[in-house]
Structure formats: C-alpha cells, structure tokens
Design an enzyme around this catalytic site. Sequence first.
Site, PDB file in Angstrom:
ATOM      1  N   CYS A   2      56.375  42.686  74.913  1.00 32.87           N
ATOM      2  CA  CYS A   2      55.400  42.582  75.628  1.00 32.87           C
ATOM      3  C   CYS A   2      53.869  42.167  74.779  1.00 32.87           C
ATOM      4  O   CYS A   2      53.401  43.318  73.431  1.00 32.87           O
ATOM      5  CB  CYS A   2      55.147  43.548  76.254  1.00 32.87           C
ATOM      6  SG  CYS A   2      53.404  43.215  77.466  1.00 32.87           S
ATOM      7  N   GLU A 141      56.024  36.842  79.012  1.00 32.91           N
ATOM      8  CA  GLU A 141      57.781  36.443  77.854  1.00 32.91           C
ATOM      9  C   GLU A 141      58.021  35.352  77.475  1.00 32.91           C
ATOM     10  O   GLU A 141      58.213  34.653  78.003  1.00 32.91           O
ATOM     11  CB  GLU A 141      58.758  37.443  78.638  1.00 32.91           C
ATOM     12  CG  GLU A 141      60.165  38.067  77.132  1.00 32.91           C
ATOM     13  CD  GLU A 141      59.536  37.950  75.917  1.00 32.91           C
ATOM     14  OE1 GLU A 141      59.165  37.979  74.950  1.00 32.91           O
ATOM     15  OE2 GLU A 141      58.891  40.323  75.783  1.00 32.91           O
TER      16      GLU A 141
END
Length: 356
Positions: A2, A141
């Site tokens: 993340c 992402e």
Amino acid sequence: MCGRTACTLAPDEICKACSVLTVTEDGKKCYKPLQWKEHPGNYSYAPSYNMAPSRITPVIISEHHVQGTKRDSDDETVPPQRIIQPMMWGLIPPFYKGSAPTGHGLKTSNCRFENIEEKKTFKPSLVKGQRCVVLCDGFYEWQTSKGGKNKQPYFVYTPQPKGIEIWNRESWDKPNVWNEEEGWKGPQLLKMAGLFSYWVSTEGEVVMSYSVITLESGKEYSVIHNRTPAILETDMDVESWLDFGHIGYKEALTVLKNEMEITWHPVSTAVNNSRNQEPQLNAPISLEKKPPQTASSKLMATWLSKGSVKKGDSTPIKKESLEPKEEPTEELEEEPKEELKKELKEELKKELKEEP
C-alpha cells in the site's frame, strides 16, 4: 502493498463514518461518532485524492493510548473507546535520533507480516500494544503488464452500499447521510491494520506515525499485486485488533488474513504523480482501446453521416426509420456520389502504398 491512498472525507465526516452503536443510561440505542484528537506536533490532516507516505492521515487507536480521555464507564469488561488520531504515514524508527521525522531514510510505510516480530523498527510497537486501524476511502495499486513495461493503476476499496459510488460525492452527500438512529449512510471506509509509535525529535517535537501491515496476497487479489494490506472487514476484527489490554499481540495477529471482500477498478495514470489532486483520480476508466481511424475510414464516416439525413436536416435517423415501411418518410442515399467514390479509391490506394 500500500503506497498511495485516497482519503477525501472531512474530520467530522470520518468521525460519523466510524460511528459505534451505544446504549444510553435509559436503555436507548443510538449511534455515536468517534472523538477526533489533533496531532500532538505541528501537523494537521487535510483530505486528499492522492495521499502519499509522510502525509498526515486519520487512524483509530484505543482510548488507553490517549492521555486525559474520559471513559463513559468504569467497567473494565467494557471494550475501550475508539479515538481517531491523525498520524504521519511512515513509522519513525524508535532508534532514530534526529531533528526531522523523515530524515531516517528508511521505507516504513508498510511492514511485512512475515517478519514483524523480528524487525527492531516495528517490534517495540507490537510489544507495547501500539496497534491502530488506518482509515481511507481506498488505496491505489499498480498492476504490471505481462511485458513488464507498463503499469496500470487500480483503486481498491471495500464494497459499497447500493447507489453509493465512493469516487462520486454527489451519490451520497445528502442532508440525512448520518443520524443517531440509523448511523452513517454514506461510503464505507477501508480499514487496515497497522502499528504506530511516538517519537521525539532532538528539538523536543512529538510525532506520532504509523505503518500498514501487509501480507502475501490471496488468490483473488493476486491478479493485481502479490502483496495486500491487512484489511479489517468487521467491527469485531477492529475491536480485537485495538483491544491490546485483553488480547495479546500474538493472538491479535491471527485476526489478520489475506482473503477478504474487496473490489477494484482501473483509474487514470494521472495518479502516478502524487502532486496531482484532481477529484476524479479514483473514478473508474475504460481500458478498451479504440482502433486508430485512417483517412479512408474518416472519409467513409463523413459519407455515412451525410447519407443518413436529408440535405439541410440535422436530426439523426432513428433505428426504426431504417426498417421497411409502406410509406417511407425519408429518402436514403444507397450509393455514394461519384466524387466520393473517386476520393475513397484514391485514399485506399495511398494507404496501400504507405503500408510497410
């Protein structure tokens, strides 16, 4: 992993979005927003569509970590209250000594589940019960293409209630989005397990910072990336993770899992630059590529557009008007005019000569 999030709600909205169901002294059930505590240092939270490490973002911690917090009950069996405490993203190592909180040079925005008990950067926080829940709309992402050259960004978030688009504020920002009887009816925030720490600079400044715990991705999410944040799906998961007084860290770690209910969609590559803050950064886009239009195809399109309507009439013909009728209302040109035919032939010959 993340490395970028979106966190667009204002402090009061975040407090309401994390409301907990409580029971008053007269037995009435109602929802209560969480309390917001400002960062102890000279830092403040600002909503962002493109939040990068080192920024201040909201996290939930136990009231026991906050001095001067008054409990509603003295009963030790009652789970501790939750407090929203903005912190710096990127845990500052406890052994680091310096004047600037980001001067240690280590990448600590994430911490790997597999060796969390071994790393001297994270183990002190784990042992002290400094567990937190990181809040955001969702995170970005990047999926690497098969050739390894291009990376397509995706926005990953928790499934939303019917009719709510977390990237579209107009779909939920209503006057009755929250009330004591029903609680929060807006977007559901993503909650990620993390660790936090207190750090004091050589100048005496106190900085609270955190790191997001990541695991190896489960089967479903692995198509996007091989690492995933430890997402807390239920209120019980959140309670267990925060209650360090009754649940030790070894037991708490068993709550974390890599199979969870999340969803995602592709977004614009504009998110690649953290300076970009446009409101539509987390909105879905289409990955379908339209074939390039050649000169002859453009010319054909021009002819079709001309042949679809009467001269001087700008109204497109409806589908049903093209079906045979007893009394046609429109005269359609079935053949291109001679000059158009000639132009089409010349353009096609030109393209054939230019092809390798």
